[in-house]
Scaffold this motif. Structure first.
Motif, mmCIF file in Angstrom:
data_model
loop_
_atom_site.group_PDB
_atom_site.id
_atom_site.type_symbol
_atom_site.label_atom_id
_atom_site.label_comp_id
_atom_site.label_asym_id
_atom_site.label_seq_id
_atom_site.Cartn_x
_atom_site.Cartn_y
_atom_site.Cartn_z
ATOM 1 N N PRO A 250 0.375 -0.628 0.621
ATOM 2 C CA PRO A 250 -0.147 0.501 -0.048
ATOM 3 C C PRO A 250 0.967 1.429 0.150
ATOM 4 O O PRO A 250 0.777 1.835 -0.642
ATOM 5 C CB PRO A 250 -0.713 -0.229 0.875
ATOM 6 N N ASP A 251 2.060 1.020 0.702
ATOM 7 C CA ASP A 251 3.269 2.495 0.952
ATOM 8 C C ASP A 251 3.301 2.720 -0.683
ATOM 9 O O ASP A 251 3.772 3.826 -0.843
ATOM 10 C CB ASP A 251 3.568 2.747 1.508
ATOM 11 N N THR B 148 0.807 4.155 -2.701
ATOM 12 C CA THR B 148 1.071 5.323 -3.019
ATOM 13 C C THR B 148 2.064 6.178 -2.940
ATOM 14 O O THR B 148 2.044 6.823 -4.235
ATOM 15 C CB THR B 148 0.474 6.043 -1.701
ATOM 16 N N ASN B 149 3.332 6.214 -3.084
ATOM 17 C CA ASN B 149 4.228 6.725 -3.619
ATOM 18 C C ASN B 149 3.882 6.888 -4.701
ATOM 19 O O ASN B 149 4.176 7.656 -5.575
ATOM 20 C CB ASN B 149 5.667 5.979 -3.390
ATOM 21 N N ILE C 255 1.510 6.420 -7.735
ATOM 22 C CA ILE C 255 0.582 7.223 -8.003
ATOM 23 C C ILE C 255 0.893 8.868 -7.469
ATOM 24 O O ILE C 255 0.285 9.548 -8.243
ATOM 25 C CB ILE C 255 -0.569 6.847 -6.667
ATOM 26 N N GLU C 256 1.597 8.616 -6.235
ATOM 27 C CA GLU C 256 1.992 10.494 -5.860
ATOM 28 C C GLU C 256 2.557 10.524 -7.060
ATOM 29 O O GLU C 256 2.691 11.753 -7.817
ATOM 30 C CB GLU C 256 2.473 10.914 -4.608
ATOM 31 N N ALA D 208 -4.438 15.267 -2.602
ATOM 32 C CA ALA D 208 -4.935 13.735 -2.438
ATOM 33 C C ALA D 208 -6.717 13.243 -2.898
ATOM 34 O O ALA D 208 -6.795 12.269 -3.235
ATOM 35 C CB ALA D 208 -5.628 14.036 -0.892
ATOM 36 N N VAL E 141 -5.156 11.471 -6.292
ATOM 37 C CA VAL E 141 -4.467 10.455 -5.833
ATOM 38 C C VAL E 141 -5.892 9.075 -5.690
ATOM 39 O O VAL E 141 -5.281 8.269 -6.363
ATOM 40 C CB VAL E 141 -3.256 9.733 -4.119
ATOM 41 N N GLN E 142 -6.823 10.048 -5.276
ATOM 42 C CA GLN E 142 -7.914 8.998 -4.857
ATOM 43 C C GLN E 142 -8.738 8.434 -6.434
ATOM 44 O O GLN E 142 -9.122 7.531 -6.626
ATOM 45 C CB GLN E 142 -9.324 10.323 -3.834
ATOM 46 N N ARG F 105 -6.177 5.865 -8.092
ATOM 47 C CA ARG F 105 -6.608 4.312 -7.232
ATOM 48 C C ARG F 105 -8.150 4.285 -7.662
ATOM 49 O O ARG F 105 -8.491 3.211 -7.813
ATOM 50 C CB ARG F 105 -7.195 5.155 -5.524
#
Length: 72
Positions: A10-11, A14-15, A17-18, A36, A39-40, A43
């Motif tokens: 998961p981390d 997130t990285n 996607i960012e 945010a 990123v959402q 996702r």
């Protein structure tokens, strides 16, 4: 090679996607979105199958692509 997003820590996801949303040229339309929200949005595209994570063995890189761009 398409990598299932569910198989990525998961981390790390997130990285990834960012990094993707921070790239110059990533366009989300007329309205400004927060990091945010961006990123959402990505996702949701991954979860809905609209976008996929692609690993290039040739370039040894990972990217996020729209499925329709791949013809998949």
């Amino acid at each position: 090679m398409i990598i299932p997003w569910q198989d990525i820590d998961p981390d790390t996801l997130t990285n990834l996607i960012e990094h993707f949303v921070l790239r110059e040229g990533t366009d989300y339309g007329e309205s400004e979105l927060t990091m945010a929200q961006k990123v959402q949005h990505v996702r949701q595209q991954l979860a809905g199958g609209e976008a996929v994570i692609v690993f290039s063995e040739l370039h040894e890189s990972v990217d996020i692509k729209l499925r329709r761009e791949l013809g998949a």
